[in-house]
Design a protein around this motif. Structure first.
Motif, PDB file in Angstrom:
ATOM      1  N   ASP A  81      32.675 -18.899 -81.299  1.00 15.04           N
ATOM      2  CA  ASP A  81      32.388 -17.569 -81.847  1.00 15.04           C
ATOM      3  C   ASP A  81      31.500 -16.847 -80.848  1.00 15.04           C
ATOM      4  O   ASP A  81      30.543 -17.404 -80.325  1.00 15.04           O
ATOM      5  N   GLU A  82      31.861 -15.624 -80.549  1.00 10.52           N
ATOM      6  CA  GLU A  82      31.200 -14.848 -79.502  1.00 10.52           C
ATOM      7  C   GLU A  82      29.775 -14.437 -79.864  1.00 10.52           C
ATOM      8  O   GLU A  82      28.968 -14.183 -78.977  1.00 10.52           O
ATOM      9  N   GLY A  84      27.552 -16.314 -81.417  1.00 10.72           N
ATOM     10  CA  GLY A  84      26.632 -17.443 -81.314  1.00 10.72           C
ATOM     11  C   GLY A  84      25.884 -17.735 -82.591  1.00 10.72           C
ATOM     12  O   GLY A  84      24.738 -18.182 -82.566  1.00 10.72           O
ATOM     13  N   HIS A 119      25.800 -23.794 -76.734  1.00 10.37           N
ATOM     14  CA  HIS A 119      25.727 -22.331 -76.741  1.00 10.37           C
ATOM     15  C   HIS A 119      25.828 -21.745 -75.331  1.00 10.37           C
ATOM     16  O   HIS A 119      24.889 -21.121 -74.853  1.00 10.37           O
ATOM     17  N   ARG A 123      27.190 -17.847 -76.762  1.00 14.49           N
ATOM     18  CA  ARG A 123      28.248 -18.072 -77.750  1.00 14.49           C
ATOM     19  C   ARG A 123      28.015 -19.417 -78.424  1.00 14.49           C
ATOM     20  O   ARG A 123      27.337 -20.272 -77.881  1.00 14.49           O
TER      21      ARG A 123
END
Length: 141
Positions: A81-82, A84, A119, A123
């Motif tokens: 998921d962009e 984060g 991360h 992200r």
């Protein structure tokens, strides 16, 4: 091949997460079968990927992707998921009993052989791994 599906550098499958989770499940299932996982392990991996992608849609509300690759050990899937939004605290949370909601990450960790979170570049990247052969069949822990 659907034009939304691309081949990544080291990944055999790279798909943006959209609202059609059925399509995503089919693509991941086909990839895992072609990679040599047995039907039961494919079903578990597809369930885990579907839960993780659903979490991206529901909680991150941001663009996301699913990428999969295989090697001699098994299949690795990255659900990104962009924004984060997924944290280790989410991953380590024990759901309340009796369960009503919030079982997805807990379940993912029980059906996959390995689950990690990092991360890169802000992200959230959830890595799911399913061994080609279950540990109890090859003598590995």
């Amino acid at each position: 091949m659907n034009q939304a599906v691309t081949m990544g550098e080291s990944f055999g499958l790279h798909v943006p997460i959209g609202t059609n989770l059925g399509h995503l499940r089919r693509l991941v299932g086909e990839f895992a079968l072609e990679s040599g996982l047995d039907r039961q392990r494919v079903e578990r991996l597809v369930l885990a990927v579907s839960e993780a992608a659903g979490n991206v849609l529901e909680h991150a509300r941001a663009p996301g992707t699913v990428s999969a690759r295989s090697d001699e050990d098994g299949v690795t899937v990255h659900v990104v998921d962009e924004r984060g939004t997924l944290t280790n605290a989410h991953l380590n949370r024990v759901p309340a009993w009796p369960p009503q909601r919030g079982m997805g990450l807990w379940m993912i960790q029980r059906v996959c052989d390995r689950v990690t979170l990092d991360h890169p570049d802000g992200r959230s990247r959830l890595e799911l791994f399913m061994r080609r052969v279950p540990a109890d069949q090859d003598g590995q822990p």
